[in-house]
Design a protein around this motif. Structure first.
Motif, mmCIF file in Angstrom:
data_model
loop_
_atom_site.group_PDB
_atom_site.id
_atom_site.type_symbol
_atom_site.label_atom_id
_atom_site.label_comp_id
_atom_site.label_asym_id
_atom_site.label_seq_id
_atom_site.Cartn_x
_atom_site.Cartn_y
_atom_site.Cartn_z
ATOM 1 N N ARG A 150 20.916 112.222 41.953
ATOM 2 C CA ARG A 150 19.857 111.380 41.370
ATOM 3 C C ARG A 150 19.054 110.678 42.461
ATOM 4 N NH1 ARG A 150 23.648 110.701 37.016
ATOM 5 N NH2 ARG A 150 22.750 111.751 35.213
ATOM 6 N N GLN A 151 19.697 110.356 43.567
ATOM 7 C CA GLN A 151 18.980 109.712 44.670
ATOM 8 C C GLN A 151 18.025 110.670 45.366
ATOM 9 O OE1 GLN A 151 22.169 108.087 47.014
ATOM 10 N NE2 GLN A 151 22.364 106.274 45.721
ATOM 11 N N CYS A 152 18.203 111.961 45.158
ATOM 12 C CA CYS A 152 17.297 112.954 45.746
ATOM 13 C C CYS A 152 15.975 113.044 44.995
ATOM 14 C CB CYS A 152 17.948 114.343 45.746
ATOM 15 S SG CYS A 152 19.352 114.490 46.850
ATOM 16 N N ILE A 153 15.926 112.481 43.802
ATOM 17 C CA ILE A 153 14.722 112.587 42.980
ATOM 18 C C ILE A 153 13.693 111.577 43.482
ATOM 19 C CG2 ILE A 153 13.761 112.426 40.659
ATOM 20 C CD1 ILE A 153 16.642 112.926 39.607
ATOM 21 N N PRO A 154 12.562 112.059 44.000
ATOM 22 C CA PRO A 154 11.515 111.131 44.437
ATOM 23 C C PRO A 154 10.965 110.349 43.242
ATOM 24 C CG PRO A 154 11.087 113.363 45.221
ATOM 25 C CD PRO A 154 12.223 113.440 44.246
ATOM 26 N N CYS A 155 10.614 109.110 43.461
ATOM 27 C CA CYS A 155 10.133 108.250 42.371
ATOM 28 C C CYS A 155 8.926 108.846 41.658
ATOM 29 C CB CYS A 155 9.781 106.864 42.902
ATOM 30 S SG CYS A 155 11.228 105.952 43.458
#
Length: 162
Positions: A150-155
Protein backbone atom coordinates in the motif's frame (compact mmCIF):
# COMPACT_ATOMS: atom_id res chain seq x y z
CA UNK A 1 -14.08 -26.23 -14.37
CA UNK A 2 -17.08 -24.43 -15.81
CA UNK A 3 -19.01 -26.55 -18.28
CA UNK A 4 -20.96 -24.55 -20.83
CA UNK A 5 -22.93 -27.62 -21.89
CA UNK A 6 -24.44 -28.46 -18.49
CA UNK A 7 -24.84 -24.95 -17.10
CA UNK A 8 -27.77 -22.95 -18.52
CA UNK A 9 -26.19 -19.67 -17.39
CA UNK A 10 -23.22 -20.27 -19.59
CA UNK A 11 -24.66 -20.54 -23.08
CA UNK A 12 -24.99 -16.82 -23.70
CA UNK A 13 -21.30 -15.86 -23.40
CA UNK A 14 -20.33 -18.58 -25.88
CA UNK A 15 -22.79 -17.56 -28.61
CA UNK A 16 -20.97 -16.65 -31.81
CA UNK A 17 -17.70 -18.25 -30.76
CA UNK A 18 -17.65 -20.76 -33.58
CA UNK A 19 -17.27 -19.38 -37.05
CA UNK A 20 -18.16 -21.33 -40.16
CA UNK A 21 -15.55 -19.42 -42.19
CA UNK A 22 -12.62 -20.06 -39.89
CA UNK A 23 -9.68 -21.93 -41.38
CA UNK A 24 -9.70 -25.66 -40.73
CA UNK A 25 -6.74 -27.99 -40.42
CA UNK A 26 -7.09 -31.26 -42.27
CA UNK A 27 -4.79 -34.22 -41.72
CA UNK A 28 -2.58 -35.06 -44.67
CA UNK A 29 -2.90 -31.61 -46.22
CA UNK A 30 0.12 -29.46 -46.94
CA UNK A 31 -0.18 -25.78 -46.14
CA UNK A 32 1.71 -22.71 -47.30
CA UNK A 33 3.39 -20.44 -44.77
CA UNK A 34 0.63 -17.86 -45.33
CA UNK A 35 -2.08 -20.45 -44.67
CA UNK A 36 -0.33 -21.60 -41.51
CA UNK A 37 0.03 -18.00 -40.34
CA UNK A 38 -3.67 -17.40 -41.01
CA UNK A 39 -4.64 -20.53 -39.07
CA UNK A 40 -2.42 -19.53 -36.14
CA UNK A 41 -3.87 -16.01 -36.12
CA UNK A 42 -7.39 -17.44 -36.15
CA UNK A 43 -6.63 -19.78 -33.25
CA UNK A 44 -5.11 -16.93 -31.22
CA UNK A 45 -8.14 -14.76 -31.89
CA UNK A 46 -10.48 -17.56 -30.82
CA UNK A 47 -8.45 -18.12 -27.67
CA UNK A 48 -8.77 -14.45 -26.74
CA UNK A 49 -12.52 -14.58 -27.41
CA UNK A 50 -12.80 -17.75 -25.36
CA UNK A 51 -10.99 -16.03 -22.50
CA UNK A 52 -13.49 -13.19 -22.68
CA UNK A 53 -16.34 -15.73 -22.58
CA UNK A 54 -14.93 -17.33 -19.44
CA UNK A 55 -14.44 -13.90 -17.91
CA UNK A 56 -18.09 -13.05 -18.62
CA UNK A 57 -19.10 -16.38 -17.08
CA UNK A 58 -17.20 -15.44 -13.96
CA UNK A 59 -19.01 -12.13 -13.75
CA UNK A 60 -22.36 -13.88 -14.14
CA UNK A 61 -21.47 -16.38 -11.43
CA UNK A 62 -20.36 -13.57 -9.11
CA UNK A 63 -23.73 -11.89 -9.55
CA UNK A 64 -25.39 -15.15 -8.60
CA UNK A 65 -23.11 -15.43 -5.55
CA UNK A 66 -21.59 -18.66 -6.86
CA UNK A 67 -18.08 -17.75 -5.83
CA UNK A 68 -16.34 -21.07 -6.47
CA UNK A 69 -17.82 -21.29 -9.96
CA UNK A 70 -16.87 -17.68 -10.64
CA UNK A 71 -13.31 -18.42 -9.58
CA UNK A 72 -13.17 -21.46 -11.87
CA UNK A 73 -14.36 -19.35 -14.79
CA UNK A 74 -11.86 -16.58 -14.09
CA UNK A 75 -9.03 -19.13 -13.93
CA UNK A 76 -10.13 -20.46 -17.32
CA UNK A 77 -10.06 -16.90 -18.67
CA UNK A 78 -6.47 -16.55 -17.44
CA UNK A 79 -5.57 -19.88 -19.05
CA UNK A 80 -6.83 -18.54 -22.38
CA UNK A 81 -5.19 -15.13 -22.07
CA UNK A 82 -2.50 -15.24 -19.35
CA UNK A 83 -1.30 -11.66 -19.83
CA UNK A 84 -4.70 -9.99 -19.52
CA UNK A 85 -4.52 -7.78 -16.43
CA UNK A 86 -8.30 -7.67 -16.01
CA UNK A 87 -8.55 -11.48 -16.07
CA UNK A 88 -5.63 -11.84 -13.64
CA UNK A 89 -7.13 -9.34 -11.20
CA UNK A 90 -10.54 -11.02 -11.40
CA UNK A 91 -9.04 -14.45 -10.78
CA UNK A 92 -6.91 -13.10 -7.94
CA UNK A 93 -9.73 -11.29 -6.19
CA UNK A 94 -12.08 -14.22 -6.67
CA UNK A 95 -9.45 -16.67 -5.42
CA UNK A 96 -8.90 -14.52 -2.35
CA UNK A 97 -12.65 -14.51 -1.74
CA UNK A 98 -12.86 -18.32 -1.80
CA UNK A 99 -9.71 -18.77 0.28
CA UNK A 100 -7.26 -19.97 -2.38
CA UNK A 101 -4.80 -17.36 -1.16
CA UNK A 102 -1.57 -18.66 -2.64
CA UNK A 103 -2.90 -19.09 -6.18
CA UNK A 104 -4.74 -15.80 -5.90
CA UNK A 105 -1.54 -14.09 -4.79
CA UNK A 106 0.20 -15.42 -7.89
CA UNK A 107 -2.54 -14.03 -10.14
CA UNK A 108 -2.44 -10.66 -8.39
CA UNK A 109 1.36 -10.49 -8.43
CA UNK A 110 1.33 -11.17 -12.16
CA UNK A 111 -1.34 -8.50 -12.68
CA UNK A 112 0.80 -6.02 -10.76
CA UNK A 113 3.90 -6.89 -12.78
CA UNK A 114 2.07 -6.48 -16.09
CA UNK A 115 0.46 -3.25 -14.91
CA UNK A 116 3.82 -1.75 -13.94
CA UNK A 117 5.33 -2.91 -17.24
CA UNK A 118 2.48 -1.51 -19.34
CA UNK A 119 1.44 1.61 -17.46
CA UNK A 120 4.22 2.47 -15.02
CA UNK A 121 4.08 2.82 -11.26
CA UNK A 122 2.04 6.03 -11.19
CA UNK A 123 -0.98 4.82 -13.16
CA UNK A 124 -4.40 4.31 -11.50
CA UNK A 125 -4.58 0.72 -12.79
CA UNK A 126 -1.24 0.00 -11.15
CA UNK A 127 -2.51 1.53 -7.90
CA UNK A 128 -5.49 -0.82 -8.10
CA UNK A 129 -3.17 -3.78 -8.69
CA UNK A 130 -1.05 -2.83 -5.65
CA UNK A 131 -4.20 -2.55 -3.55
CA UNK A 132 -5.59 -5.88 -4.80
CA UNK A 133 -2.39 -7.67 -3.85
CA UNK A 134 -2.36 -5.93 -0.48
CA UNK A 135 -5.95 -7.10 0.14
CA UNK A 136 -4.90 -10.68 -0.56
CA UNK A 137 -1.99 -10.38 1.86
CA UNK A 138 -4.33 -8.88 4.47
CA UNK A 139 -6.61 -11.89 4.10
CA UNK A 140 -3.62 -14.15 4.73
CA UNK A 141 -2.74 -12.22 7.89
CA UNK A 142 0.45 -10.86 6.31
CA UNK A 143 -0.33 -7.33 7.40
CA UNK A 144 3.20 -5.89 7.26
CA UNK A 145 3.65 -7.07 3.67
CA UNK A 146 0.24 -5.71 2.75
CA UNK A 147 1.13 -2.35 4.23
CA UNK A 148 4.39 -2.25 2.28
CA UNK A 149 2.45 -2.71 -0.98
CA UNK A 150 0.00 0.00 0.00
CA UNK A 151 2.92 2.35 0.63
CA UNK A 152 4.01 1.80 -2.98
CA UNK A 153 0.83 3.44 -4.23
CA UNK A 154 1.57 7.05 -5.18
CA UNK A 155 -0.98 9.50 -3.76
CA UNK A 156 -1.98 10.86 -7.16
CA UNK A 157 -2.57 7.38 -8.61
CA UNK A 158 -4.47 6.30 -5.51
CA UNK A 159 -6.78 9.32 -5.72
CA UNK A 160 -7.50 8.61 -9.39
CA UNK A 161 -8.15 4.91 -8.78
CA UNK A 162 -10.95 5.51 -6.29
Amino acid sequence: MVDKQSDPDMHLPFNGLSDVNEPKIEAGTEYTEDEIDRIIASVKEKQIKLGECYYQQGLIKELKLKDNEAYAAFKQAVNCHPDNIEFLNAAGLSGTKVGDYEQAEQFLSQALKFSIDRFGKNHPDTATAYNNLASNLDAQGRLDEAQSFRQCIPCNAQDNAI
